[in-house]
Design a protein around this motif. Structure first.
Motif, PDB file in Angstrom:
ATOM      1  N   PRO A 441      94.056 -54.421 -18.946  1.00 37.99           N
ATOM      2  CA  PRO A 441      93.557 -55.719 -18.098  1.00 37.99           C
ATOM      3  C   PRO A 441      94.890 -56.599 -17.918  1.00 37.99           C
ATOM      4  CG  PRO A 441      92.886 -55.726 -20.586  1.00 37.99           C
ATOM      5  CD  PRO A 441      93.287 -54.308 -20.306  1.00 37.99           C
ATOM      6  N   HIS A 442      95.878 -56.383 -18.791  1.00 37.67           N
ATOM      7  CA  HIS A 442      97.002 -57.117 -18.647  1.00 37.67           C
ATOM      8  C   HIS A 442      98.195 -56.461 -17.746  1.00 37.67           C
ATOM      9  CE1 HIS A 442      95.508 -59.157 -22.174  1.00 37.67           C
ATOM     10  NE2 HIS A 442      95.466 -57.961 -22.913  1.00 37.67           N
ATOM     11  N   GLN A 443      97.770 -55.442 -17.102  1.00 39.61           N
ATOM     12  CA  GLN A 443      98.473 -54.817 -16.037  1.00 39.61           C
ATOM     13  C   GLN A 443      99.888 -54.493 -16.548  1.00 39.61           C
ATOM     14  OE1 GLN A 443      97.423 -53.745 -13.017  1.00 39.61           O
ATOM     15  NE2 GLN A 443      95.211 -54.920 -13.485  1.00 39.61           N
ATOM     16  N   ILE A 444      99.906 -53.841 -17.618  1.00 36.36           N
ATOM     17  CA  ILE A 444     101.192 -53.503 -18.378  1.00 36.36           C
ATOM     18  C   ILE A 444     101.657 -52.090 -18.382  1.00 36.36           C
ATOM     19  CG2 ILE A 444     101.344 -55.546 -19.933  1.00 36.36           C
ATOM     20  CD1 ILE A 444     100.493 -53.525 -22.241  1.00 36.36           C
ATOM     21  N   LEU A 445     100.640 -51.224 -18.097  1.00 32.15           N
ATOM     22  CA  LEU A 445     100.912 -49.909 -18.185  1.00 32.15           C
ATOM     23  C   LEU A 445     101.331 -49.069 -16.961  1.00 32.15           C
ATOM     24  CD1 LEU A 445      98.063 -48.581 -20.453  1.00 32.15           C
ATOM     25  CD2 LEU A 445     100.521 -49.199 -21.126  1.00 32.15           C
ATOM     26  N   ASN A 446     102.629 -48.651 -16.805  1.00 27.27           N
ATOM     27  CA  ASN A 446     103.265 -47.912 -15.499  1.00 27.27           C
ATOM     28  C   ASN A 446     102.800 -48.796 -14.402  1.00 27.27           C
ATOM     29  OD1 ASN A 446     104.995 -45.934 -14.790  1.00 27.27           O
ATOM     30  ND2 ASN A 446     103.403 -44.456 -14.856  1.00 27.27           N
ATOM     31  N   PRO A 447     103.189 -50.274 -14.089  1.00 26.52           N
ATOM     32  CA  PRO A 447     102.823 -50.658 -13.008  1.00 26.52           C
ATOM     33  C   PRO A 447     103.347 -50.310 -11.681  1.00 26.52           C
ATOM     34  CG  PRO A 447     104.700 -51.887 -14.288  1.00 26.52           C
ATOM     35  CD  PRO A 447     104.261 -50.630 -15.093  1.00 26.52           C
ATOM     36  N   GLY A 448     102.477 -50.491 -10.557  1.00 26.25           N
ATOM     37  CA  GLY A 448     102.830 -49.925  -9.186  1.00 26.25           C
ATOM     38  C   GLY A 448     102.717 -48.306  -9.195  1.00 26.25           C
ATOM     39  N   LYS A 449     102.259 -47.581 -10.159  1.00 33.46           N
ATOM     40  CA  LYS A 449     102.086 -46.124  -9.937  1.00 33.46           C
ATOM     41  C   LYS A 449     100.743 -45.792  -9.630  1.00 33.46           C
ATOM     42  CE  LYS A 449     106.481 -46.545 -11.322  1.00 33.46           C
ATOM     43  NZ  LYS A 449     106.520 -46.701 -12.602  1.00 33.46           N
ATOM     44  N   LEU A 450     100.353 -44.674  -9.021  1.00 33.80           N
ATOM     45  CA  LEU A 450      99.136 -44.546  -8.449  1.00 33.80           C
ATOM     46  C   LEU A 450      98.313 -45.773  -7.631  1.00 33.80           C
ATOM     47  CD1 LEU A 450      96.837 -42.542  -8.288  1.00 33.80           C
ATOM     48  CD2 LEU A 450      96.371 -43.064 -10.686  1.00 33.80           C
ATOM     49  N   LEU A 451      98.367 -46.797  -8.131  1.00 26.75           N
ATOM     50  CA  LEU A 451      97.759 -48.011  -7.362  1.00 26.75           C
ATOM     51  C   LEU A 451      98.923 -48.965  -7.262  1.00 26.75           C
ATOM     52  CD1 LEU A 451      94.338 -47.877  -9.703  1.00 26.75           C
ATOM     53  CD2 LEU A 451      94.626 -47.173  -7.310  1.00 26.75           C
ATOM     54  N   ALA A 452      98.689 -49.732  -6.309  1.00 27.11           N
ATOM     55  CA  ALA A 452      99.611 -51.140  -6.106  1.00 27.11           C
ATOM     56  C   ALA A 452      99.556 -51.877  -7.303  1.00 27.11           C
ATOM     57  CB  ALA A 452      99.155 -51.814  -4.863  1.00 27.11           C
ATOM     58  N   ALA A 453     100.667 -52.415  -7.840  1.00 24.61           N
ATOM     59  CA  ALA A 453     100.860 -53.233  -9.033  1.00 24.61           C
ATOM     60  C   ALA A 453     100.125 -54.389  -8.740  1.00 24.61           C
ATOM     61  CB  ALA A 453     102.295 -53.567  -9.128  1.00 24.61           C
ATOM     62  N   GLY A 454      99.339 -54.958  -9.945  1.00 19.15           N
ATOM     63  CA  GLY A 454      98.638 -56.234  -9.956  1.00 19.15           C
ATOM     64  C   GLY A 454      97.166 -56.137  -9.420  1.00 19.15           C
ATOM     65  N   VAL A 455      96.731 -54.769  -9.248  1.00 18.32           N
ATOM     66  CA  VAL A 455      95.478 -54.776  -8.509  1.00 18.32           C
ATOM     67  C   VAL A 455      94.514 -54.318  -9.754  1.00 18.32           C
ATOM     68  CG1 VAL A 455      93.859 -53.474  -7.015  1.00 18.32           C
ATOM     69  CG2 VAL A 455      96.355 -53.957  -6.583  1.00 18.32           C
TER      70      VAL A 455
END
Ligand code: MLT
Ligand code: ZN
Length: 455
Positions: A441-455
């Motif tokens: 939920p805090h968007q800290i794991l491997n941001p921007g990989k597979l899915l756009a960051a922050g989504v």
């Protein structure tokens, strides 16, 4: 500040280390981690995640860094969590044929451990000497034995992983049967570090196979590669059915100074591996292929050294073309569609980019084709990458038209993220985003990989 929760000797911040641990084998992405941490226990991974939540840090998990999709690249000040020091085999149980590894155990070390127990870890690929089990699980690694033994997923009987809330999940406990609802283990496998940091894996081992024989045959027509596959499959249990084009052979031979496998060059080559005891049946199949004109020549290994030498022709290709900074693709279609799909791509490249050389190789027996387009000398790396990027939608459209996948085994990472919709529906991507939100939920794991960051 990280030194509050982890020993200073487990943290690196010097420029050289940041450059090494901040990326995988891909080029062309910004590499800018702020630190690299080397946890040694599950609890330290939990502590790192809790700390990251508190301090607003983002984390990039890092294994053997052999990935080809930018899945382990830290682009914007993330902290890299390297599993290099979680490299112990923790337990082995002969009754269950189960070995528990920390995430940083090198694939080849596990293979050797299995052999020492008279057992076999069957997932294998060229980077087995450096890739780590955690990364293999996070990408559901495939490789060269999939037609007989399946993917990494098929050998994972349990795993431990730390989610983005710092929860340590213990999934499936090595059980063979477990019908208690959603199997979170399989959700984490192939999730590319976006749902959890895998810390330990329980791996099922197989019975040791018989000694293997390798055969390389020359196949003039791409269509006939499938005729050869069918003909052998009906008489011999194949452990591998790989292919490469003559251009790929030329590159690997030049790079490793290897002799030609056959007297004359042929458009395509198939490499087959099977139990040595099946040699008579394989000879019969070979004769039938020869009589049909599907193959024109062949060579068979007479020793392990010869088998290894033939495998080099296939496994050395990726390294041999690296100096051409190729535009790499890892595509799959159903096996019956392979020849038509390959022709679609060849036609498209010949018409739109007549000066580009296409180097084909891959795991054709399971429908996975590695399409590598070599950079012509007159283009800079940047110019060529821009052309590759422009080419991607056209190639992925051909993949979509045949219901294929834009990433068969390398993963989506950063490289394919913006093209995920070519292989996954809007509804699927929305569900993936929902899962990401639940696990991280805090968007800290491997941001921007597979899915756009922050989504
Ligand atoms: C291979 O099959 O050789 C690997 O997936 C690496 C590559 O595609 O270059
Ligand atoms: Zn491959």
């Amino acid at each position: 500040m990280l030194a509050d929760i982890i020993d200073r000797r487990q943290i690196k911040t010097d420029a050289e280390s940041l450059a090494i641990w901040g990326k995988d084998w891909t080029n062309g992405f910004n590499v800018a981690p702020s630190a690299v941490v080397f946890p040694e226990t599950n609890q330290q991974v939990v502590d790192i995640v809790h700390y990251a939540i508190k301090a607003g840090l983002r984390l990039v998990p890092s294994g053997g860094r052999t990935g080809l999709s930018g899945g382990a690249v830290a682009e914007r000040g993330e902290v890299v969590v390297s599993f290099d020091r979680m490299n112990q085999i923790l337990d082995f149980n002969a009754e269950d044929r189960l070995v528990t590894c920390q995430a940083g155990v090198i694939t080849q070390v596990l293979q050797e451990f299995a052999a020492a127990q008279q057992l076999f870890y069957p997932v294998d690929f060229a980077s087995a000497g450096s890739s780590q089990m955690g990364g293999n699980v996070a990408t559901n690694a495939g490789g060269i034995k999939v037609i007989r033994y399946g993917l990494t997923r098929d050998w994972v009987a349990g795993l431990r992983a730390v989610t983005g809330t710092g929860a340590l999940l213990d999934c499936n406990n090595g059980l063979v049967k477990n019908a208690t609802g959603y199997d979170l283990r399989h959700l984490l496998i192939g999730s590319e570090g976006t749902l959890g940091l895998i810390t330990e894996v329980d791996v099922r081992l197989a019975a040791q196979p018989e000694p293997q024989t390798v055969m390389v045959v020359g196949v003039p027509q791409v269509l006939d590669l499938l005729n050869v596959l069918n003909c052998f499959n009906s008489q011999v249990t194949l452990s591998a059915f790989e292919f490469f084009s003559d251009l790929a052979l030329q590159k690997v031979r030049a790079h490793r100074d290897l002799p030609a496998p056959l007297a004359d060059a042929v458009a395509y080559y198939a490499l087959l591996e099977f139990d040595a005891s099946a040699m008579d049946a394989a000879s019969t199949a070979f004769e039938q292929c020869l009589n049909q004109g599907w193959v024109v020549d062949g060579v068979v290994s007479q020793s392990q050294a010869q088998a290894d030498a033939l495998w080099q022709l296939r496994e050395g290709i990726s390294e041999s073309i690296a100096p051409y900074t190729p535009y790499k693709n890892d595509l799959s279609v159903c096996i019956h569609d392979v020849p038509d799909f390959l022709a679609d791509v060849d036609r498209f490249v010949a018409e739109s980019y007549p000066d580009f050389e296409v180097c084909w190789y891959g795991h054709i027996g399971d429908g996975n084709l590695h399409l590598n387009i070599l950079r012509p000398e007159h283009l800079s790396v940047e110019e060529f990458m821009a052309k590759g990027h422009a080419m991607s939608p056209k190639i992925f459209e051909l993949v979509r038209a045949r219901g294929g996948s834009i990433s068969a085994e390398h993963g989506v990472g950063l490289l394919k993220r913006d093209f995920l919709n070519y292989s996954r529906s809007e509804q699927e991507i929305a569900l993936m985003q929902g899962l990401k939100q639940l696990f991280d939920p805090h968007q800290i794991l491997n941001p921007g990989k597979l899915l756009a960051a922050g989504v």
